[in-house]
Design an enzyme around this catalytic site. Structure first.
Site, PDB file in Angstrom:
ATOM      1  N   SER A   1       3.643  -1.833  10.350  1.00  0.00           N
ATOM      2  CA  SER A   1       5.097  -1.861  10.553  1.00  0.00           C
ATOM      3  C   SER A   1       5.734  -3.219  10.246  1.00  0.00           C
ATOM      4  O   SER A   1       6.677  -3.638  10.916  1.00  0.00           O
ATOM      5  CB  SER A   1       5.458  -1.397  11.967  1.00  0.00           C
TER       6      SER A   1
ATOM      7  N   LYS B   1       0.186   4.247  -0.310  1.00  0.00           N
ATOM      8  CA  LYS B   1      -0.428   5.473   0.224  1.00  0.00           C
ATOM      9  C   LYS B   1      -0.172   6.619  -0.776  1.00  0.00           C
ATOM     10  O   LYS B   1      -0.036   6.355  -1.964  1.00  0.00           O
ATOM     11  CB  LYS B   1       0.088   5.769   1.627  1.00  0.00           C
TER      12      LYS B   1
ATOM     13  N   GLU C   1      -6.758   4.965   7.728  1.00  0.00           N
ATOM     14  CA  GLU C   1      -6.584   6.385   7.377  1.00  0.00           C
ATOM     15  C   GLU C   1      -7.854   6.926   6.708  1.00  0.00           C
ATOM     16  O   GLU C   1      -8.225   8.082   6.897  1.00  0.00           O
ATOM     17  CB  GLU C   1      -5.339   6.554   6.488  1.00  0.00           C
TER      18      GLU C   1
ATOM     19  N   HIS D   1      -9.418   1.258   4.961  1.00  0.00           N
ATOM     20  CA  HIS D   1      -8.124   1.497   5.614  1.00  0.00           C
ATOM     21  C   HIS D   1      -8.335   2.486   6.771  1.00  0.00           C
ATOM     22  O   HIS D   1      -9.146   3.398   6.663  1.00  0.00           O
ATOM     23  CB  HIS D   1      -7.112   2.052   4.609  1.00  0.00           C
TER      24      HIS D   1
ATOM     25  N   ASN E   1       0.868  -1.174   0.000  1.00  0.00           N
ATOM     26  CA  ASN E   1       0.000   0.000   0.000  1.00  0.00           C
ATOM     27  C   ASN E   1       0.911   1.232   0.000  1.00  0.00           C
ATOM     28  O   ASN E   1       1.466   1.585   1.023  1.00  0.00           O
ATOM     29  CB  ASN E   1      -0.894  -0.024   1.255  1.00  0.00           C
TER      30      ASN E   1
ATOM     31  N   GLU F   1      -5.229  -4.611  10.822  1.00  0.00           N
ATOM     32  CA  GLU F   1      -4.218  -3.566  10.967  1.00  0.00           C
ATOM     33  C   GLU F   1      -4.485  -2.774  12.246  1.00  0.00           C
ATOM     34  O   GLU F   1      -5.295  -1.837  12.240  1.00  0.00           O
ATOM     35  CB  GLU F   1      -4.262  -2.617   9.763  1.00  0.00           C
TER      36      GLU F   1
ATOM     37  N   GLY G   1       2.665   2.556  10.602  1.00  0.00           N
ATOM     38  CA  GLY G   1       3.614   3.644  10.394  1.00  0.00           C
ATOM     39  C   GLY G   1       4.338   4.081  11.658  1.00  0.00           C
ATOM     40  O   GLY G   1       4.982   5.126  11.679  1.00  0.00           O
TER      41      GLY G   1
HETATM   42  P1  PGA Z   1       2.906   0.459   7.574  1.00  0.00           P
HETATM   43  O1  PGA Z   1       1.426   0.662   6.984  1.00  0.00           O
HETATM   44  O2  PGA Z   1       3.432  -0.823   7.008  1.00  0.00           O
HETATM   45  O3  PGA Z   1       3.677   1.665   7.093  1.00  0.00           O
HETATM   46  O4  PGA Z   1       2.784   0.409   9.058  1.00  0.00           O
HETATM   47  C1  PGA Z   1       0.537  -0.406   6.840  1.00  0.00           C
HETATM   48  C2  PGA Z   1      -0.742   0.085   6.219  1.00  0.00           C
HETATM   49  O5  PGA Z   1      -1.168   1.201   6.542  1.00  0.00           O
HETATM   50  O6  PGA Z   1      -1.360  -0.617   5.394  1.00  0.00           O
END
Ligand code: PGA
Length: 252
Positions: free
Chosen positions: A214, A13, A99, A97, A11, A169, A175
């Site tokens: 992460s 983003k 976000e 997601h 992903n 998640e 992140g």
């Molecule tokens: P990350 O994000 O691997 O940077 O923690 C995962 C995601 O948001 O799908």
């Protein structure tokens, strides 16, 4: 125990220029072509999807959108629909997601609509669920995950999960560099599968449940080794070809 085929999905983003994405997609294509056994997919920003599609056509790497509209077409300025993603060869669409939930007001009902819109267009939704740190500390992780799953089950039924992927998640791990331990992740994955199994054992046994938050080359193998973890949804590390490929190889 027979496990499901591992899926590693990147992903990106809101990251990547034309030049960066050309280099990244090319490197991922070469690396996966060199013998990765897991299924691999990338989800670039919408505007970069045509470039990814051109590069990846005929390769084992699939691609998808990070979001989609609940509508098929029409007067919805700024939106991208499932049929548009399909038209550009997407196999997947991420829905719900954290976000999108946190910054764009997408609640479980909207996410359930997006899940349906993706399937109606012939896309496989990657349904994201997960708790915030406050929810985990309050002991409501399972309740939060159940509520998100139940909204999709109520709208589309258990059979819809024959053609869907789930991504657990935990918001506090996204992140942040703070990965859930393999045991913490496995416990929630088992809970998710159990909730589906109460409705249909076969569907529950076949659905892939990815972990996201992460994930990196160094922790992927132990996570993917858990009984109910069938791969990963990779954010930050999917922007670095070597790191992403080492995660893909950890799934072998
Ligand atoms: P990350 O994000 O691997 O940077 O923690 C995962 C995601 O948001 O799908």
């Amino acid at each position: 125990m027979s496990k499901r085929r591992t899926l590693v999905a990147g992903n990106w983003k809101m990251n990547g220029s034309r030049a960066e994405s050309a280099a990244l997609v090319g490197a991922v294509k070469r690396g996966v072509g060199a013998g990765v056994k897991a299924e691999v997919a990338i989800c670039p920003p919408f505007i970069l999807i045509p470039f990814a599609a051109e590069t990846l056509a005929g390769s084992p790497v699939a691609w998808g959108g990070q979001n989609l509209s609940i509508h098929k077409s029409g007067a919805y300025t700024g939106e991208i629909s499932g049929p548009m993603l399909r038209d550009f060869g997407c196999s997947y669409a991420i829905v719900g997601h954290s976000e999108r939930r946190a910054y764009y007001g997408e609640d479980d009902q909207v996410v359930a609509q997006k899940f349906g819109a993706a399937q109606a267009a012939g896309l496989i939704p990657i349904l994201c669920v997960g708790e915030t740190l406050a929810e985990r500390e309050a002991g409501t992780t399972e309740a939060v995950v159940a509520r998100s799953l139940d909204a999709v089950l109520a709208a589309h039924g258990i059979a819809a999960f024959k053609h869907a992927v789930i991504a657990y998640e935990p918001v506090w791990a996204i992140g942040t560099g703070k990965t859930a331990t393999p045991q913490q992740a496995q416990a929630v994955h088992a809970f998710i599968r159990g909730r589906l199994a109460a409705l249909d054992q076969a569907v529950a046994g076949g659905v892939r449940i990815l972990y996201g938050g992460s994930v990196k080359g160094a922790n992927a193998k132990e996570l993917f080794g858990q009984a109910d973890i069938d791969g990963g949804l990779i954010g930050g590390a999917s922007l670095n070809a070597e790191e992403f490929l080492s995660i893909c190889r950890a799934a072998d």
